[in-house]
Motif scaffolding. Structure first.
Motif, short mmCIF file in Angstrom:
data_model
loop_
_atom_site.label_atom_id
_atom_site.label_comp_id
_atom_site.label_asym_id
_atom_site.label_seq_id
_atom_site.Cartn_x
_atom_site.Cartn_y
_atom_site.Cartn_z
N GLY A 187 0.69 -1.32 -0.05
CA GLY A 187 -0.17 0.27 -0.27
C GLY A 187 0.97 1.24 -0.29
O GLY A 187 1.74 1.39 0.58
N PRO A 188 0.08 2.34 0.15
CA PRO A 188 0.92 3.42 -0.27
C PRO A 188 1.61 3.54 1.25
O PRO A 188 1.51 3.02 2.50
CB PRO A 188 0.01 4.83 -0.35
N PRO A 189 2.74 4.72 1.92
CA PRO A 189 3.11 5.10 2.73
C PRO A 189 2.43 5.26 3.56
O PRO A 189 1.48 6.37 3.19
CB PRO A 189 4.25 5.76 2.29
N PRO A 190 2.92 5.05 4.77
CA PRO A 190 1.19 5.65 5.75
C PRO A 190 1.88 7.18 6.55
O PRO A 190 2.79 8.05 5.93
CB PRO A 190 1.69 5.13 6.97
N VAL A 191 0.24 8.06 6.41
CA VAL A 191 0.97 9.33 6.50
C VAL A 191 0.57 9.74 8.15
O VAL A 191 -0.28 9.55 8.58
CB VAL A 191 -0.79 9.78 5.69
N LEU A 192 1.65 10.35 8.35
CA LEU A 192 1.85 10.56 9.88
C LEU A 192 0.96 11.71 9.92
O LEU A 192 0.22 12.83 9.46
CB LEU A 192 3.73 11.37 10.64
N ALA A 193 -0.12 11.17 11.58
CA ALA A 193 -1.00 12.66 11.93
C ALA A 193 0.17 13.47 12.58
O ALA A 193 0.78 12.92 13.93
CB ALA A 193 -2.04 11.88 13.11
N ILE A 194 0.11 14.78 12.25
CA ILE A 194 0.28 15.59 14.07
C ILE A 194 -0.46 15.70 14.72
O ILE A 194 -2.23 16.89 13.77
CB ILE A 194 1.60 16.81 12.46
N SER A 195 -0.05 15.95 16.06
CA SER A 195 -1.59 16.84 17.19
C SER A 195 -0.77 17.37 17.78
O SER A 195 0.81 17.44 18.13
CB SER A 195 -2.08 15.45 17.41
N ASN A 196 -1.17 18.32 18.77
CA ASN A 196 -0.80 18.77 19.85
C ASN A 196 -0.12 19.37 20.12
O ASN A 196 1.37 19.89 20.00
CB ASN A 196 -0.71 18.21 21.29
N VAL A 197 -0.29 20.48 19.02
CA VAL A 197 1.20 21.91 18.33
C VAL A 197 0.65 22.62 19.20
O VAL A 197 -0.55 23.88 19.73
CB VAL A 197 0.72 21.94 17.15
N SER A 198 1.66 23.27 19.92
CA SER A 198 1.91 24.57 20.84
C SER A 198 3.28 25.07 20.26
O SER A 198 3.72 24.83 19.90
CB SER A 198 2.19 24.33 22.64
#
Length: 204
Positions: free
Chosen positions: A181-192
């Motif tokens: 499959g396609p490479p996983p998409v990284l989820a970015i959260s809790n940006v401060s």
């Protein structure tokens, strides 16, 4: 009449042969048998007649006929056997390249004069060992095919067979790969953004 000597049958293949002989005086050339009679009216000393349209693996008795300018006739008899119709050679450079839910197959068709097409068979358990083993996914001579609609993470076993005009099938060339499959998409959260000053800041 002419004297016929040095009879040879050369360049024998599955479907063709060349009959050669010599005469001691100028004469024409004919070869007759269960094939179409071939005639050449040119008067020569060294004779060569090409036979085509023969059947593979067949014994051909034949008659040589040469007559000189005065129509004096000479005859001679011999025979030959055509080569057996062997299966075609396998394709070359068979490569399978995985993709997202698909596999790209590429190959080089054999150079056999009687090559007709290739047939590709696939299985998810083992390499197909003969035509009819597994599922046929392609028949043709394009040199490339994309197998689509696959399950990512599953290994696919391919065998490609060459087929000649007589229906003979090669031993097969095999290759396997796993659809990815396609490479996983990284989820970015809790940006401060912290420690903000007049000239600096920290991003976390």
């Amino acid at each position: 009449p002419p004297i016929i000597s040095n009879i040879q049958v050369i360049n024998i293949t599955e479907t063709t042969a060349t009959v050669t002989w010599d005469t001691n005086e100028l004469a024409n050339s004919s070869v007759a048998g269960t094939f179409t009679t071939v005639n050449n009216a040119t008067l020569v000393l060294a004779h060569s007649v090409n036979l085509t349209g023969l059947a593979p693996g067949t014994l051909y008795p034949f008659e040589i006929i040469s007559s000189d300018a005065s129509t004096n006739l000479a005859l001679a008899f011999s025979s030959f056997t055509t080569l057996a119709d062997l299966p075609p050679t396998n394709v070359g450079s068979f490569v399978v390249t995985p993709g997202d839910s698909q596999v790209l197959l590429t190959w080089t068709n054999p150079s056999d004069a009687d090559f007709d097409y290739v047939t590709v068979w696939v299985s998810t358990t083992a390499f197909p060992t003969s035509v009819g083993d597994g599922v046929e996914i392609y028949q043709g001579s394009d040199g490339t095919f994309t197998h689509v609609g696959l399950a990512n993470g599953t290994t696919y076993y391919y065998t490609i067979f060459a087929v000649d005009l007589a229906g003979n099938v090669s031993s097969g060339a095999s290759a396997s790969t796993t659809a990815v499959g396609p490479p996983p998409v990284l989820a970015i959260s809790n940006v401060s953004v912290i420690n903000i000053t007049q000239t600096a800041a920290t991003i976390t």
